[in-house]
Every structure is written in C-alpha cells, then in structure tokens.
Scaffold this active site. Structure first.
Site, mmCIF file in Angstrom:
data_model
loop_
_atom_site.group_PDB
_atom_site.id
_atom_site.type_symbol
_atom_site.label_atom_id
_atom_site.label_comp_id
_atom_site.label_asym_id
_atom_site.label_seq_id
_atom_site.Cartn_x
_atom_site.Cartn_y
_atom_site.Cartn_z
ATOM 1 N N VAL A 47 0.870 -1.182 0.000
ATOM 2 C CA VAL A 47 0.000 0.000 0.000
ATOM 3 C C VAL A 47 0.904 1.227 0.000
ATOM 4 C CG1 VAL A 47 -1.894 1.178 1.199
ATOM 5 C CG2 VAL A 47 -1.545 -1.268 1.577
ATOM 6 N N HIS A 48 0.791 2.066 -1.013
ATOM 7 C CA HIS A 48 1.600 3.288 -0.972
ATOM 8 C C HIS A 48 0.949 4.489 -1.646
ATOM 9 C CE1 HIS A 48 2.569 2.284 -5.138
ATOM 10 N NE2 HIS A 48 2.983 3.522 -5.276
ATOM 11 N N ARG A 49 -0.148 4.257 -2.359
ATOM 12 C CA ARG A 49 -0.782 5.349 -3.096
ATOM 13 C C ARG A 49 -1.285 6.432 -2.147
ATOM 14 N NH1 ARG A 49 -0.191 5.563 -8.551
ATOM 15 N NH2 ARG A 49 0.033 3.422 -9.240
#
Ligand code: UD1
Length: 363
Positions: A204-206
């Site tokens: 998860v990085h957005r």
C-alpha cells in the site's frame, strides 16, 4: 543519436533497465541517463541500479521529496539546464510519475521530441497525481509506446493517433529476463520463513489510500483480519503515515509481518510464491498477472482493465468487508491470455527510434 533518459522513481528503474540494455547494443546510440532523485533511499533507488545492472546515471539531480508543485518545479529547472547543455535528439520518459511529467514538459518547451514508454494508460480518476502526469505527458509526446490495445484506444479517444505504437509491456521483458536470476539469488522466502502459497503479499503506498486516515484504517483492518499470514513491505510514505495516524498498534501483535521495501529480485520471488497479492500499485497488478498470482486491487479502478476482465485481478477498493469478501471468493482462473506482448518490447522500441533516426539523417 543522443537519447536523454529521465528516471526518478522505483518502477522507472525497472522499466528503464531493459531498454537501456537494448540501446547500449546499438552503436549509433549514445544514452545519457538523468536520475531526478525523486526516490533517494538506498532500498528505493541504488539497489535497483546495482541489481538490474543499469549504468550509473550521468546526472543525479537530488531533488528529494516535496509537495508535487515544488518537486516538479525543481526537476524542471534542473532538467532544462541539462537538456540545453546535452542537446539530445530525443528525451525518453517512463510511466506517470512527477519525474515523467517534468522531463516531458521541459523537453517539449525546448522542442526536443519526447518518447513515452507506457503511454495511453488511463484510470479516468483525476484525483490521482499519476493520471494528470500521464495525460499531459501523452499529449506532449512524439512517440507513444503503448503496452496494450486498450492504451492505443484511450489515446485515439483523446485524438492522439500519430506516433502511437502498440509494442507490448516493457515490464514483461524485465520479468522474463530477471526471473531466473531472482529465483537463484533471492533468499527472501527462507529468510522470512514463508511457505509456498501460504501467505498473502500486501503493498500500500498510493497517496489516495495512505493520506486518507479512514481509507488507510479500513485497509489495515482488512489486512489484520485476513486468515492467512500477511507480508507487508513498507514504502517510506506508508511508514510515515502509520506513525502520523498512530496506527502502529494495528500492525504489531497481529498476523501482519512488516518488512522493509524489497529489492526487485526479492519482490519477484515473494510475489511469485504468494497465494494472492493485495495492492494499490499499478506495476504489481501487472506483475501478478505475469506470474499467475491472483490480485486484489485496493483502489476503486484500475488502468489494467484487461487483467480484471481476465478474472485474475479484482477491484476491492478500501472497504474492510469488501476486501475480505473478495479474498475469500478468489478462484484461480484456468485461462491466462497473453496480455502484455511477447517480451521483446524494448527491442521494438529501440528499433522504432533508430529507424526514425536513420530516416531523418538520409533525407
Ligand atoms: C511515486 C509515484 C508513483 C509510483 C511510486 C513508486 C508520483 C506522483 N508518484 O510515488 O506513481 O507508484 O513513486 O514508489 O510521482 N520517500 C522516502 N524515500 C524515498 C522516496 C520517498 O522516504 O526514497 C517518502 C517521502 O516521505 C516522500 C514520500 O515517500 O514524501 C512519497 O514519495 P514520492 O516520490 O513523492 O511519491 P511516491 O509515493 O513514492
């Protein structure tokens, strides 16, 4: 022919590695590599250059992190100076990051032709900084190298027909080339004590997930409640948001195994042996398909709709229950159509660029 390649963020190093190799084999081509420094941590940048055998950048702008406007502006200023002194025939850009936008904008203002690899992708969600970057870059580009027919169609709908080539996906070239090395050299499975197909990989990085406390909480809650063990490599942005929102308790004392960002070989290995992957990354959705691993996309839409239509990728958004229900309903499809070309994308792109150069020099 002088090509000035601009990269800056992790996925671009992967994309550039195979095309740089193809360009290097052509005596007519001189490639100058500029690293904007958008990604600068050793495990987000230097390790990729080393592992993928990418030549050392000729320039590193060291722009680092900042707001979108400030980061892009810093790149633009520095890139313009370099473009003026190097005077390249072509500026080559990849994907949809702020580095892509800055390079395409800088080049086109100086009337230097732009070649865009991974052109034509659309999420139709302008809340994403990447969507803005890719629309503008495509409209400024002279060569648009599309990974799929869908990308070609998207461009057509925006009136872009000239210079459009369906070449396949350059990340598929990288997988085919590097996978044997990855399997040989990576010890990540042993190191993390994992069993084949007995864990779920999550990334998860957005910004739309990590910077929204509600969405981020809902995703972490789903990861916490999954029955299978979860391995979560943490992007620096995600790590800092976990601290900022005081979510640390959600990832300790749970079945989530948090690890540092992975290098390319470890990522290919851990992904190929995962039961499934939960991700908001564009690249990992594709890599999962290429490695035949079911993917659950933690976003409301995907640019890679063919992977969704094929039944290998499922859009689950950020809702805890929706994510859990989607994971529980996973079935591995029997069909696996070739969506991403034949693994010769970099060669095709190099040939198109060199053919142009030869033609313009004989006229
Ligand atoms: C960028 C791209 C995204 C791509 C991603 C791959 C844009 C708009 N987004 O997002 O499309 O999927 O790269 O990773 O260009 N940070 C560090 N060390 C680093 C890099 C970043 O600590 O080496 C931290 C900083 O706190 C920074 C944050 O991560 O503010 C975000 O980094 P940034 O490069 O702005 O965007 P990404 O989220 O990595």
């Amino acid at each position: 022919m002088k090509i000035l390649t601009v990269v800056g963020a992790r996925p671009q190093f992967i994309k550039a590695s195979m095309l740089s190799k193809a360009l290097k084999s052509l005596p007519e081509v001189e490639e100058v590599i500029v690293h904007t420094g958008q990604h600068y941590d050793a495990n987000m940048s230097a390790i990729f250059f080393k592992q993928l055998n990418i030549p050392e950048p000729d320039y590193n702008l060291g722009v680092g992190s900042a707001s979108h406007g400030a980061q892009t502006a810093r790149m633009l200023t520095e890139l313009e100076t370099i473009m003026l002194s190097e005077n390249p025939d072509i500026v080559l850009v990849y994907g949809d990051t702020n580095s892509t936008l800055a390079a395409a904008l800088g080049a086109s203002k100086l009337h230097i032709p732009v070649a865009h690899v991974e052109a034509g992708l659309r999420s139709f969600n302008k809340q994403m900084p990447e969507e803005i970057n890719r629309i503008i870059t495509d409209h400024l580009s002279n060569w648009l190298f599309c990974p799929s027919l869908e990308a070609v169609t998207n461009l057509k709908q925006e009136g872009i027909k000239k210079g459009v080539y369906q070449t396949g996906d350059i990340m598929y070239d990288s997988i085919l080339h590097f996978r044997p090395y990855a399997l040989q050299e990576s010890s990540i499975i042993k190191h993390l004590n994992l069993s084949d197909k007995k864990y779920i990989l999550a990334t998860v990085h957005r910004a739309e997930n990590t910077d929204d406390p509600k969405r981020f909480h809902s995703i972490l809650k789903a990861l916490q409640q999954l029955e299978m063990k979860v391995v979560l490599p943490l992007h620096p942005r995600t790590k800092s948001k976990i601290n900022q929102f005081s979510y640390t308790d959600m990832i300790i004392d749970s079945s989530i195994q948090v690890i540092e960002p992975l290098n390319y070989f470890d990522m290919l290995t851990i992904l190929s042996q995962a039961n499934a992957v939960l991700t908001d990354s564009g690249g990992i959705q594709k890599e999962a398909y290429m490695l035949r691993v079911p993917c659950i996309t933690l976003r409301e839409e995907s640019e890679w709709t063919d992977t969704v239509h094929s039944g290998w990728n499922h859009i689950a958004g950020s809702d805890t229950k929706q994510i859990l229900d989607t994971v529980n309903a996973i079935k591995v499809p029997k069909e696996h159509p070739p969506l991403f070309g034949d693994g010769k994308t970099s060669q095709k792109i190099a040939e198109i660029l060199i053919a142009h150069f030869k033609k313009s020099n004989t006229i």
